[in-house]
Design a protein around this motif. Structure first.
Motif, short mmCIF file in Angstrom:
data_model
loop_
_atom_site.label_atom_id
_atom_site.label_comp_id
_atom_site.label_asym_id
_atom_site.label_seq_id
_atom_site.Cartn_x
_atom_site.Cartn_y
_atom_site.Cartn_z
N VAL A 176 2.87 3.48 4.28
CA VAL A 176 3.07 4.20 3.01
C VAL A 176 4.50 4.68 2.90
N LEU A 177 5.05 5.23 3.97
CA LEU A 177 6.42 5.72 3.94
C LEU A 177 7.43 4.58 3.73
N VAL A 178 7.23 3.46 4.39
CA VAL A 178 8.12 2.32 4.23
C VAL A 178 8.03 1.78 2.81
N THR A 179 6.83 1.73 2.24
CA THR A 179 6.66 1.25 0.87
C THR A 179 7.38 2.17 -0.11
N LEU A 180 7.26 3.47 0.07
CA LEU A 180 7.96 4.42 -0.80
C LEU A 180 9.48 4.31 -0.65
N LEU A 181 9.94 4.11 0.58
CA LEU A 181 11.37 3.94 0.82
C LEU A 181 11.88 2.67 0.16
N LEU A 182 11.13 1.59 0.26
CA LEU A 182 11.52 0.34 -0.38
C LEU A 182 11.55 0.49 -1.90
N ALA A 183 10.54 1.14 -2.46
CA ALA A 183 10.50 1.34 -3.90
C ALA A 183 11.67 2.21 -4.36
N GLY A 184 11.98 3.24 -3.61
CA GLY A 184 13.11 4.10 -3.96
C GLY A 184 14.43 3.35 -3.88
N GLY A 185 14.59 2.53 -2.86
CA GLY A 185 15.82 1.74 -2.72
C GLY A 185 15.99 0.74 -3.84
N VAL A 186 14.93 0.05 -4.18
CA VAL A 186 15.01 -0.92 -5.28
C VAL A 186 15.26 -0.21 -6.60
N GLY A 187 14.60 0.92 -6.80
CA GLY A 187 14.82 1.69 -8.03
C GLY A 187 16.25 2.19 -8.14
#
Length: 57
Positions: A13-24
């Motif tokens: 979950v944390l990696v997914t949120l980090l990836l989404a934040g980075g792409v955003g």
């Protein structure tokens, strides 16, 4: 659920949120690429789809 499974789930979950934040963030800084919310959502959907395939297997 075992404690190890819960820890792995939390990390995913944390990696997914980090990836989404980075792409955003990248899409926001370079607005010509895409709408930030859409790009982040697509990244999350890709990670979830891959994890779903791994979980089913």
């Amino acid at each position: 659920m075992s404690p190890l499974a819960l820890a792995v789930l939390l990390l995913l979950v944390l990696v997914t949120l980090l990836l989404a934040g980075g792409v955003g963030y990248v899409a926001h800084r370079h607005a010509a690429l895409a709408v930030p919310i859409t790009a982040a959502g697509m990244a999350v959907a890709l990670v979830v789809a891959c994890l779903g395939l791994i979980a089913v297997r």
